[in-house]
Design a protein around this motif. Structure first.
Motif, PDB file in Angstrom:
ATOM      1  N   ASP A 159       0.827  -1.208   0.000  1.00 38.84           N
ATOM      2  CA  ASP A 159       0.000   0.000   0.000  1.00 38.84           C
ATOM      3  C   ASP A 159       0.862   1.259   0.000  1.00 38.84           C
ATOM      4  O   ASP A 159       0.549   2.245  -0.672  1.00 38.84           O
ATOM      5  N   ASP A 210       3.741   1.524  -1.287  1.00 40.81           N
ATOM      6  CA  ASP A 210       4.362   1.648  -2.616  1.00 40.81           C
ATOM      7  C   ASP A 210       3.347   2.029  -3.688  1.00 40.81           C
ATOM      8  O   ASP A 210       3.713   2.177  -4.862  1.00 40.81           O
ATOM      9  N   GLY A 211       2.082   2.140  -3.309  1.00 38.58           N
ATOM     10  CA  GLY A 211       1.059   2.567  -4.257  1.00 38.58           C
ATOM     11  C   GLY A 211       0.447   1.462  -5.084  1.00 38.58           C
ATOM     12  O   GLY A 211      -0.103   1.716  -6.166  1.00 38.58           O
ATOM     13  N   CYS A 212       0.506   0.209  -4.621  1.00 32.09           N
ATOM     14  CA  CYS A 212      -0.086  -0.905  -5.371  1.00 32.09           C
ATOM     15  C   CYS A 212      -1.618  -0.841  -5.285  1.00 32.09           C
ATOM     16  O   CYS A 212      -2.179  -0.579  -4.216  1.00 32.09           O
ATOM     17  N   ASN A 213      -2.271  -1.100  -6.397  1.00 26.53           N
ATOM     18  CA  ASN A 213      -3.725  -1.185  -6.375  1.00 26.53           C
ATOM     19  C   ASN A 213      -4.166  -2.613  -6.068  1.00 26.53           C
ATOM     20  O   ASN A 213      -3.336  -3.507  -5.883  1.00 26.53           O
TER      21      ASN A 213
END
Length: 316
Positions: A200, A202-205
């Motif tokens: 999260d 690291d910006g993962c969807n």
């Protein structure tokens, strides 16, 4: 004066406790397995009141099976398994991911777990009889469709290849997707929350979390689910047997390998039954080995690959 304490060895009790399992396995599984293999090399059947054999015929039973409709029934079994397994694993993965994801804040997960697992507790024979009644030409499904004005004539679901296979696949899906969901939920819950938190940050969807974190982490459970499903698919018998009254209608397109085996057992042809059982055993072993090799990762952290790459660079 020091007293010496005698060391007590408890290992013998462990062997004693597991002894009943090995005794029962040897008597009820291992010996019948050896007998099955032995009879597969013999001509041994009953014709009326006359019993023929056992006469040693070598590989004749195996050759005769290859010249029969066995390969056609193997194809039927594979098709029926695929129709039921693909939606089963897809729905199970989606439900497991949704129920475990804390961000969705789904309430009543325990209730949903019970509901989706309930079909697994129903006997396959009862399930097949229920579907046979519901989808018959005079059944409630046709009555509902007629009352809605969607059809002018009753649909013969069990009279078409697509209809019969779809019903068998639907029943297998309904009976087993709950069990797969519970197992996959347990596997996902075993993943460290720190990994998801790092993803999260690291910006993962959600899609990236699922394909790059969840699936690789639950690979052993996925392999187990796939292997047990393959074995269950090869042993598919009760649902198509009851739904088609043992005939594999229409035109034997829903006849499975175990139904074919059962026909030999009913005719007391123990030699052919033994040979077919050996074929099933070998095919199950090969498929399970292939699935295990495809899903097993012996280098989860990439250390072996990195070591090989560094070794090649040093040689270069």
């Amino acid at each position: 004066m020091e007293t010496k304490h005698k060391k007590i060895d408890y290992s013998k009790w462990g062997y004693l406790f597991i002894l009943p399992f090995f005794v029962s396995f040897f008597i009820f599984s291992f010996i019948p397995l050896l007998d099955t293999i032995r009879y597969s090399f013999y001509e041994y059947y009953r014709s009326g009141i006359k019993e023929v054999g056992p006469n040693f015929v070598g590989l004749e039973n195996y050759i005769s099976l290859l010249g029969s409709d066995m390969l056609k029934y193997a194809g039927n079994t594979m098709i029926l398994w695929i129709i039921g397994f693909i939606p089963q694993i897809v729905i199970a993965l989606l439900l497991a991911e949704w129920f475990v994801d804390a961000r969705l804040k789904i309430h009543g997960t325990q209730f949903f777990k019970v509901v989706i697992y309930l079909p697994n507790l129903i006997m396959a024979s009862a399930f097949a009889m229920l579907f046979f009644t519901m989808f018959s030409t005079n059944g409630p499904i046709n009555s509902i469709l007629s009352s809605l004005g969607w059809i002018s004539h009753p649909i013969d679901f069990l009279g078409s290849v697509a209809g019969t296979r779809s019903l068998v696949g639907l029943m297998n899906f309904l009976m087993w997707f709950g069990n797969s969901t519970i197992m996959l939920m347990a596997a996902i819950m075993g993943i460290s929350p720190d990994i998801f938190e790092a993803a999260d940050l690291d910006g993962c969807n959600s899609v990236q979390r699922f394909f790059y974190i969840t699936l690789p982490q639950i690979r052993p459970i996925l392999a187990y689910t796939l292997i047990t499903s393959i074995i269950g698919g090869l042993q598919m018998f009760d649902v198509p047997q009851i739904l088609t009254n043992g005939q594999g209608t229409p035109d034997r397109t829903s006849m499975t390998l175990i139904m074919f085996l059962n026909s030999h057992l009913k005719s007391k042809n123990y030699g052919m039954s033994g040979a077919l059982s050996v074929y099933l055993f070998v095919v199950s072993g090969i498929l399970c080995f292939v699935v295990y090799r495809m899903t097993n990762n012996d280098d989860p952290d990439g250390s072996k690959a990195a070591a090989k790459k560094a070794k090649k660079q040093r040689r270069g």
